[in-house]
Scaffold this active site. Structure first.
Site, PDB file in Angstrom:
ATOM      1  CB  CYS A 136       4.146  -7.215 -11.740  1.00 14.58           C
ATOM      2  SG  CYS A 136       3.769  -7.654 -10.022  1.00 14.58           S
ATOM      3  CB  CYS A 153       2.980  -1.302  -8.948  1.00 18.58           C
ATOM      4  SG  CYS A 153       3.843  -2.179 -10.254  1.00 18.58           S
ATOM      5  CD  GLU A 170       5.270  -7.886  -3.371  1.00 20.92           C
ATOM      6  OE1 GLU A 170       6.483  -7.955  -3.080  1.00 20.92           O
ATOM      7  OE2 GLU A 170       4.842  -7.320  -4.398  1.00 20.92           O
ATOM      8  CG  HIS A 214      -1.472  -2.194  -5.537  1.00 19.88           C
ATOM      9  ND1 HIS A 214      -0.440  -1.798  -6.365  1.00 19.88           N
ATOM     10  CD2 HIS A 214      -0.855  -2.765  -4.469  1.00 19.88           C
ATOM     11  CE1 HIS A 214       0.728  -2.114  -5.819  1.00 19.88           C
ATOM     12  NE2 HIS A 214       0.496  -2.716  -4.679  1.00 19.88           N
ATOM     13  CE1 TYR A 261      -0.251  -6.597  -5.522  1.00 18.62           C
ATOM     14  CE2 TYR A 261       1.130  -8.546  -5.411  1.00 18.62           C
ATOM     15  CZ  TYR A 261       0.720  -7.350  -4.882  1.00 18.62           C
ATOM     16  OH  TYR A 261       1.292  -6.888  -3.726  1.00 18.62           O
ATOM     17  CB  CYS A 276       8.678  -6.808  -5.963  1.00 15.27           C
ATOM     18  SG  CYS A 276       7.801  -5.282  -5.588  1.00 15.27           S
ATOM     19  CB  THR A 295       6.724  -2.278  -1.805  1.00 11.81           C
ATOM     20  OG1 THR A 295       6.019  -3.390  -1.244  1.00 11.81           O
ATOM     21  CG2 THR A 295       7.463  -2.719  -3.047  1.00 11.81           C
ATOM     22  CD  GLU A 330       8.194  -6.269   0.669  1.00 11.10           C
ATOM     23  OE1 GLU A 330       8.959  -7.194   1.025  1.00 11.10           O
ATOM     24  OE2 GLU A 330       7.575  -6.290  -0.411  1.00 11.10           O
TER      25      GLU A 330
END
Lengths: 488, 488, 488, 488
Positions: free
Chosen positions: A296, A102, A444, A290, A294, A98, A189, A255
């Protein structure tokens, strides 16, 4: 002087004197902490990509009149929304984790339209403030972190009904020049790796929750903020000094819990202050962006598919049809996610404020598959990896003169494959399916941007059963006024 | 005079004296045959939609310079490709079955670019011939059917290796003014309901298969063609005279076998003739379009979700959380298909010929999910329907004075719901999960545009493992020149 | 003096001067090593259960004429086989991890019948030797570990074809009084915690592999053996001094690599020596028992279901229908595994040697589901756990005076739930889905007793398509001698 | 004279003058009706099996002191329960459909123990009456059908709350010598093919529902009973005169609605009369047996796997790895069901009355998988079948001199495979996945013995979360009396 490179970004994080706690101790300089540094490297790669592939990772902004990092860009076209997904997949491929930006990107795009709508309804001036804030961030080329998730306390009760009112972030004092806020944001995050945080409400609010309806920007290094770092599976391996056992030594996620202990925010950084009825639209627009972000994870999926194909190659079994078939299944699932994500982006529509908002149904569908498919991809990767992935001795055993030679003798596989490469790939798969980056790739994927049930609720809202029932009734020849007493 | 309306379309099919066999007998007039008519109604709805929603179902064509039915349109933009999907879903919603025109649409778009490429490579003039053909079809507003799937005989052998060379469609004679073709095309969708057929090779061909490399247009009513109608589950119910037991009395699909018994095709309708190396690109482009065209099944999915929601309502159980959850799952799966389909279309790129070709990976992923999800949606629909769906007495028992009153007494459910509406909805679900339209919703979803393994092979081709392996190796710190002997 | 209690067992492991390496260092006393100790505790619980529930965990043996631990018992009835499964589930429930003794139990039951068969065929006397060995183990109440999996080197080649012949365990010298063996066994469960090891070939062997056809018993503390400990996800947390972050502080699994550096085995402990044709039956009988032994994972499943239910309770969401439904799904999958396992045991048949062998098809089906369902159960557990599972700060942060109070303030949930209990349950779920015991619950479930493809191959062998085809042909009215040329 | 053979059974059904309606008409003689006859053949095969394999399909009964058909046998041992499953699978293999006698078998075993329990609690004498009834059935070798499912009307209301009290079967008059009952039973399997029906309540009843608490035996040919036959997918093909298009010409299932229009039942045939509190145990015991009886579907699974393997063979693709793999998956799913079923039976326990009752959790798990796996097996069968399964012309087209030769020319596949055999196998797969026997293989698998949610509710009841939570809490070190205020 704006930040121009990945290295400058890393330097910009030094010496901020943040109050950060990790494993029971205050961290001197997060930039140099071995557990934290990989997460900084991941964010730094967002700068590096903008240097290396500017078309992909930057865009001309009409807010500041300059080319800006795409993570700081307010979308001005459908293509801008789609390009976010392409960039996200690319960064997932590059980092295998991650990369943390974002939330900020999706937050600025959500607040852009919501501040506009509040102003239209209430005669406030949040939108111009917000544009000025974003322009400044663009000029400095800063990282913006989002901060949305409140602790929530007793989930059966609203903010105003909690025994401890601080369990949702709230305004504790209103002054002429600004507000004082108190509360905490959970599992945020990349917060430490940001320069500014956008604080936002976490859910739909009612009139009684007016004091909890606060959106504002806060500098990360504000003196009244404390950060408590979350621990991840296998995080302590970063303290061992080696590299191989980390699996992915360079990159990791982050996080932390952020505690705001009466932080004063000047008016120019306040973007919602009591307009409780706009908490719901803000949350909905943010989660819609969002959930599609994801995508990603398909970049991480590319990495894990590549790792699985490599270990199959090292094991000499690439020609086995069941191996090939499992790789195809992994790719199929991965691309299914990607298709839904970019479809949501391609189907974007302009908001009243002029930026572009993605399709909500497809964004939810994308994220909902993300709560399932990475788990199956991981399972298949573990299948291809073989049991050695979890029984491999430590890096230090390989370095030891007593055990190293024995291990290298007995772990030799097919000719031409080095034992060290083989274990590096196994450690990478361990990293992504059980270790530090499993946090990002799996858990996540499950809970970020809303847990699975949140998507199901949203899909239920949008699936429009009455129109589907009308289709069915027409084809079935149903006549609900047929004198047979039907009144449904 | 071009066809202008759905009714004119139906009239245009009359009196063609086709040689059609169904259940052992030659059919006098297909338009009036109760088994065939629902399939004609479904095609007619493509005309009706063009009348009712011209933006959706027609487009301005630069080939003929007029607004044409979208099924006859050669795509001139990315949006044109996406709009095909929107139209397909809409028609699926309206008919609950296969409306049969996608094959022709996808065939003209594939041949458009392939004929261009052949001309570039061989100096032929197929492309201009083809454009003239399409323009004429547009002017007449005709239905074009595709004809691709050969019988194939012994699947281990190429066309030139079969004991009977006719098992793949082939040129049996070449004359100065045209060619004579012989062979059969299996399970051809909507062939009887078309005006012209586009004959195409079914797979990659080698040099020895040159005589099988034929693409051409043939009028449906050519005297040397025989049609043998395929039978479908529950087709005989159409002969019983009632309506309810049909489930969807108005619309159905159609597949037939077409036998070409030495059909002469004049040169102007020949678009490939021996250029065997272009068989593969033609099949690939066609299947790429066509796999994404299976988005139509999301329209059927909308109907079946609507039917399931309706029967749950009639049963008085809509508030049960597991019922709601199953409907959400059905919608989630349905939209997952849709997202992948429109993503493939949104990601279209222009061909050398200038029309737009969709993304192949996403098109395959879309279709591959279509081989799975409609089965699960059907299973869930049967779950919600209850066992009565398969134990309901016949329509005639409901009409009978002896049994009708008994049935109405005992099948009464919650107040306000008519027994007749309830059984109509049950029959619709039966129709789509076991009956006539299960052929289109399930088995055709499995095998149309290529069986599941065909998509897996194509996904395997495109998944580009080497680049994914490179990503993984970089992150794992693999050094394949590390002196450890690695040469993989 | 036989071992009588769990404590005596632990004491029996002390002072053996084993050569054990872990994280690059030789371990002084494994019993006291914090990483190793939890695995010893798990084995000790097999003794404790025998004390607490003797009917479940012990049985009267006709070999030694005494009541023995069930793990040392050669089955004398169908019920004996079934009782193994009940004991396995119970121990899985008690330890939440792999308790390591099934390999030995399944090995003695396999060797019991295979040594008998070798003797029958070859006139050898392995069976009586073996019975004497087992009787002695029963008398001492020792732990027997199995050692089957060879390194295998180039998987495309047999033992005799490897560049390095040691990549499969082999006889390097045959003496009148015994044999000398060399090689390694990979990822051997509980080897350090055993008293004796049963070495067995890893796969079907051919005549050229005669020197690799060796089965023998070796004492764990033989001087020529080296153990290299495998590392597990999060193993280093055991070195941190706390308890909570371990999730399951008391119990863990163990796998190590065992290196036999020319170990002499006296004849009385040799149970196969060159009879290569019996390697395959031995492996098949062992894997058949052992695949059904994976019923133990349903005990772990009970723990994780309980943990998920507890965290849902602590979060105050037990009444949400989707939560309940996920728990039901977890239970359903868990019991599906259990049913297949005990069915395999219930369907046991006596061998020629007189002990009982389980049903092979059902044992494979059981294990094959174990390669799937625990992953889905874990996914659902993570769904119920919420994201906090992977963002929770470390135990030391909770103990710290600076951060502890903040954490306790903000992590307060519904009234009556302690923050510490909440994080303990989260850490347990982390432990089983990503941490140390995920090794046993997931990856070992995938690869132990053979990877998924091994079960598919075995299912393919047993599914008997010809008889199924005969059923279908009869019902379909197929006549393959119908003059139509059929000869299939 | 008892019935001794399958033929005698069929003869025993003639001339009963039943009032049966089918497709709007009263059926003269069901035995000779082409739609009904296949269902009679299936029941007849239960007699034939008892002749051919008496150990499998009959058992010595201590009730009548003679060897009886196993379907009439009250279980006297665990093995008796297991043998039911073996017989069920075998009959599924032989008939490829529902052979209809399990309801009766499970009903007599449930009533056996429930009548005993009522007598114990209430001092009634139902148990001895019931034993006499069963003994008589055994002596006559009759078929007993069960009749449980009431119409239910408004599902939100109990029997006593319905607008029409007849929507649940009830006692309308109590006389000294018996009772008069009225009502209907929905979709009753094999009712016409039985000699006696056992009427039972359909669900848990409350005190107000006392008049609905009736269990009794009624002769099928009672004059006040009407049967209305349920129609099945493709049932009308049986009227066409051919055989091939039926797929399975010999065997089929049967469901009908039974209407009891004030039927008098003498006391000796009444087994519950107002003891409402025993309705729930009766339903639970019956469904427990019956959910495990769905093991019969693994016999149908064997047929469909065999058909899929055969069509793959006829298509010449048996060596393709993906084909093989799909067959393995089908077998794996099929055996998973079987394992759970026989596990439930093997785990049977004696009731107070002395017969044996299966394990309820495993029985529910078995049935729950039956609501899923046959659908996936069918999907895979359709995958292997190819699209021809749904586009094949009718049998009459193959018989026609005009189209037959064309079809045989073009449908020729690999050498040695007859076109007719190929289409017979395709029609069998169609029959089981979409046609008449899809009713039994799929929809009945979904809803028979309770819909999926009924199993989930039962699994939820039995999964015993508190004990699982205790396991988890112990391992996690949870202390709920830790002074931290926990009281959960």
């Amino acid at each position: 002087m704006p930040i121009r490179t990945a290295d400058e970004y890393i330097e910009s994080l030094r010496g901020r004197n943040l109050r950060v706690y990790l494993m029971g101790e205050r961290v001197d300089e997060p930039v140099d902490h071995p557990v934290i540094r990989p997460s900084i490297n991941a964010v730094a790669d967002t700068y590096r990509l903008a240097e290396e592939e500017p078309d992909l990772a930057s865009a001309p902004s009409s807010l500041s009149g300059r080319r800006v990092n795409r993570f700081l860009h307010v979308t001005e076209s459908v293509d801008d929304v789609v390009m976010q997904n392409r960039m996200q997949r690319r960064l997932g491929q590059r980092t295998g984790t991650c990369f943390q930006r974002c939330v900020g990107m999706d937050a600025i795009n959500s607040l852009y339209s919501v501040t506009y709508d509040i102003d239209q309804a209430k005669g406030t001036e949040y939108h111009s403030r917000f544009k000025a804030f974003v322009a400044r961030m663009q000029e400095e080329n800063f990282v913006i972190g989002g901060a949305m998730t409140d602790p929530k306390g007793d989930r059966g009760k609203p903010p105003s009904g909690q025994d401890d009112p601080d369990l949702f972030m709230r305004v504790v004092e209103r002054r002429p020049d600004g507000v004082v806020i108190r509360g905490a944001k959970m599992h945020q995050t990349g917060c430490l790796n940001s320069h500014w945080l956008l604080v936002m409400p976490t859910m739909r609010l009612l009139e009684a929750d007016r004091d909890w309806a606060i959106a504002a920007a806060v500098p990360v290094d504000h003196g009244n903020i404390t950060y408590i770092y979350g621990r991840q599976s296998c995080d302590a391996r970063a303290l061992e000094g080696g590299e191989v056992d980390l699996g992915n030594a360079q990159f990791g996620g982050q996080e932390a819990m952020i505690v705001f202990d009466d932080v004063f925010v000047p008016n120019e950084y306040v973007f919602m202050n009591g307009e409780f009825e706009f908490a719901a639209p803000l949350v909905e627009r943010f989660t819609s962006y969002h959930r599609r972000s994801y995508v990603c994870k398909t970049g991480l999926g590319d990495v894990i598919i590549g790792a699985a194909a490599t270990i199959a190659d090292y094991n000499g079994v690439t020609k086995a049809s069941h191996i090939r078939d499992k790789l195809v299944e992994m790719a199929h699932l991965n691309e299914t996610i990607y298709g839904n994500g970019i479809a949501a982006s391609h189907e974007s529509k302009p908001t009243s404020a002029g930026n572009y908002q993605c399709d909500d149904m497809l964004a939810n569908v994308c994220k909902h598959n993300v709560t399932r498919f990475p788990y199956e991809i991981s399972r298949l990767a573990q299948d291809l990896a073989g049991g050695l992935m979890v029984t491999l001795p430590s890096d230090k055993d390989f370095d030891s003169p007593e055990t190293g030679p024995i291990l290298r003798k007995y772990l030799t596989g097919r000719p031409g494959v080095s034992v060290d490469n083989r274990r590096r790939v196994l450690r990478l798969i361990e990293n992504m399916t059980m270790g530090r980056n499993a946090v990002g790739y799996l858990t996540e994927s499950m809970h970020g941007a809303g847990s699975p049930q949140a998507q199901r609720i949203q899909i239920a809202r949008m699936m429009d059963l009455p129109s589907k029932q009308a289709l069915a009734k027409k084809l079935a020849g149903v006549d609900e006024d047929d004198g047979d007493g039907e009144q449904a």
